[in-house]
Scaffold this active site. Structure first.
Site, PDB file in Angstrom:
ATOM      1  N   HIS A  39       8.046   2.687   4.863  1.00 36.53           N
ATOM      2  CA  HIS A  39       6.586   2.524   5.042  1.00 36.53           C
ATOM      3  C   HIS A  39       6.736   3.648   3.962  1.00 36.53           C
ATOM      4  O   HIS A  39       6.663   5.316   4.027  1.00 36.53           O
ATOM      5  CB  HIS A  39       6.643   3.707   6.426  1.00 36.53           C
ATOM      6  CG  HIS A  39       4.841   4.517   6.386  1.00 36.53           C
ATOM      7  ND1 HIS A  39       3.648   3.760   5.897  1.00 36.53           N
ATOM      8  CD2 HIS A  39       4.609   4.967   7.418  1.00 36.53           C
ATOM      9  CE1 HIS A  39       3.036   4.896   6.293  1.00 36.53           C
ATOM     10  NE2 HIS A  39       3.276   5.520   7.377  1.00 36.53           N
ATOM     11  N   CYS A  66       6.291  12.343  10.365  1.00 39.93           N
ATOM     12  CA  CYS A  66       4.623  11.969   9.907  1.00 39.93           C
ATOM     13  C   CYS A  66       3.230  11.428  11.073  1.00 39.93           C
ATOM     14  O   CYS A  66       2.269  11.120   9.947  1.00 39.93           O
ATOM     15  CB  CYS A  66       4.604   9.813   9.377  1.00 39.93           C
ATOM     16  SG  CYS A  66       5.309   8.822  11.196  1.00 39.93           S
TER      17      CYS A  66
HETATM   18  N1   CP Z   1       1.213   8.178   8.993  1.00 35.60           N
HETATM   19  C1   CP Z   1       0.846   7.256   9.269  1.00 35.60           C
HETATM   20  O1   CP Z   1       0.580   6.550   8.586  1.00 35.60           O
HETATM   21  O2   CP Z   1      -0.519   7.053  10.390  1.00 35.60           O
HETATM   22  P1   CP Z   1      -1.201   5.826  10.758  1.00 35.60           P
HETATM   23  O3   CP Z   1      -0.488   5.053  11.871  1.00 35.60           O
HETATM   24  O4   CP Z   1      -2.385   6.853  11.954  1.00 35.60           O
HETATM   25  O5   CP Z   1      -1.836   5.353  10.010  1.00 35.60           O
HETATM   26  N1  NVA Z   2       7.989   4.450  12.902  1.00 34.16           N
HETATM   27  C1  NVA Z   2       6.821   4.481  14.041  1.00 34.16           C
HETATM   28  C2  NVA Z   2       4.996   5.158  12.637  1.00 34.16           C
HETATM   29  C3  NVA Z   2       4.262   5.278  12.005  1.00 34.16           C
HETATM   30  C4  NVA Z   2       2.935   5.789  11.023  1.00 34.16           C
HETATM   31  C5  NVA Z   2       6.223   3.141  13.843  1.00 34.16           C
HETATM   32  O1  NVA Z   2       6.068   2.453  13.021  1.00 34.16           O
HETATM   33  O2  NVA Z   2       4.823   3.297  14.469  1.00 34.16           O
END
Ligand code: CP
Ligand code: NVA
Length: 308
Positions: free
Chosen positions: A135, A265
């Site tokens: 990410h 996040c």
């Molecule tokens: N942190 C993040 O990516 O949030 P969303 O899943 O809401 O995009």
């Molecule tokens: N680790 C989480 C992050 C969400 C923004 C997921 O992948 O669901």
């Protein structure tokens, strides 16, 4: 050559530093402005970004949309389930078609191989809006937040608690590129992706792995956690039980530096990976972190278009 942002290494140390500076400066210039007002220079005037979602999103979706508007461009959301991609049109053909219609593609998906395939066949930039593996856009916002709160990246000690997931992989990747250290406390069976781990160590970052949350947090400059169950993962009682000792709560946070920052996040699962007292407490900078998704992504967008 088309610039893709599939992982932080696609940009590298110097470009990441330039992007972080740009994000901080652009944010400073427009402090207090209405959010729909564009930046004076509108550097992406006339550009269109397609955002493809195969998973849910609030922050990534809204922040990319607002980032494009503020840079003078536009964005459109494609919910993959309602596109032909959702009915089996190939990724390669989707890449070819979107490349004729838009100037860049941001995609949130599951298998990282899909985003690599999309980038292979696209003739416009592809940006990773989250995969099961990483990410990177999130970590740009995290690093911006840490710097804005007065902490220099080189030598920084970041503690990660909980699941060895996609967000952690990008933090570890950033550690190698931006010269900070990560102490990871995750239960057995939930270790992070060794590819990112090994590369960051080769680049000189100290990446340590422990089963002891207090040991990871001791003297840390920044404490980070994330959901114990990521999108697409099975929500098992065994996993929650294994994660429970890794919850970020006031007694655990007390072991970090007095001026430590707490990052998440989001979305948070209050009472699981973090308690209200921490996420709503004085060390938490999670709302700055969420806002910075806009500012950091503006710099990612400018970078893929060759402006940084
Ligand atoms: N942190 C993040 O990516 O949030 P969303 O899943 O809401 O995009
Ligand atoms: N680790 C989480 C992050 C969400 C923004 C997921 O992948 O669901």
């Amino acid at each position: 050559m088309t610039r893709h942002f599939l992982d932080l290494s696609d940009a590298g140390t110097d470009a990441l530093a330039a992007m972080l500076n740009d994000a901080i400066e652009r944010k400073r210039i427009r402090t207090g402005w209405p959010k729909g007002l564009h930046d004076d220079d509108t550097p992406l005037r006339g550009r269109v970004l397609a955002m493809v979602f195969e998973k849910n999103s609030t922050r990534t979706r809204v922040s990319f949309d607002i980032a494009m508007r503020q840079l003078g461009g536009t964005a459109l959301v494609l919910d993959a389930g309602t596109t032909q991609l959702g009915r089996g049109e190939t990724i390669a053909d989707t890449a070819r078609v979107l490349s004729r219609m838009v100037d860049a593609i941001m995609i949130r998906t599951d298998d990282h191989a899909k985003i690599e395939e999309l980038a292979h066949y696209a003739s416009v930039p592809v940006i990773n809006g989250l995969t099961d593996q990483s990410h990177p856009c999130q970590i740009m916002a995290d690093l911006q937040t840490v710097i804005e709160h007065g902490k220099a990246l080189p030598g920084l000690e970041i503690a990660w608690l909980g699941d060895g997931n996609n967000v952690l992989s990008s933090i570890v990747e950033a550690a190698g590129l931006m010269h900070f250290n990560v102490r990871i406390a995750v239960p057995e069976g939930y270790d992070p992706d060794p590819r990112y781990f090994d590369r960051a160590r080769e680049q000189g970052a100290q990446i340590t792995l422990t089963r002891n949350p207090a040991e990871a947090v001791s003297g840390a400059d920044v404490v980070v956690t994330d959901t114990w169950v990521s999108m697409g993962q099975a929500d098992s009682a065994a996993k929650i039980a294994a994660m429970t000792p890794y919850q970020v709560n006031p007694p655990l946070l007390a072991g970090a530096k007095a001026d430590t920052l707490f990052l998440h996040c989001l979305p948070a699962h209050r009472g699981e990976e973090v308690t209200d007292a921490v996420i709503d407490g004085p060390r938490s900078v999670v709302w700055d972190e969420a806002e910075n998704r806009i500012h950091a992504q503006k710099s990612v967008l400018r970078w893929v278009f060759g402006q940084l």
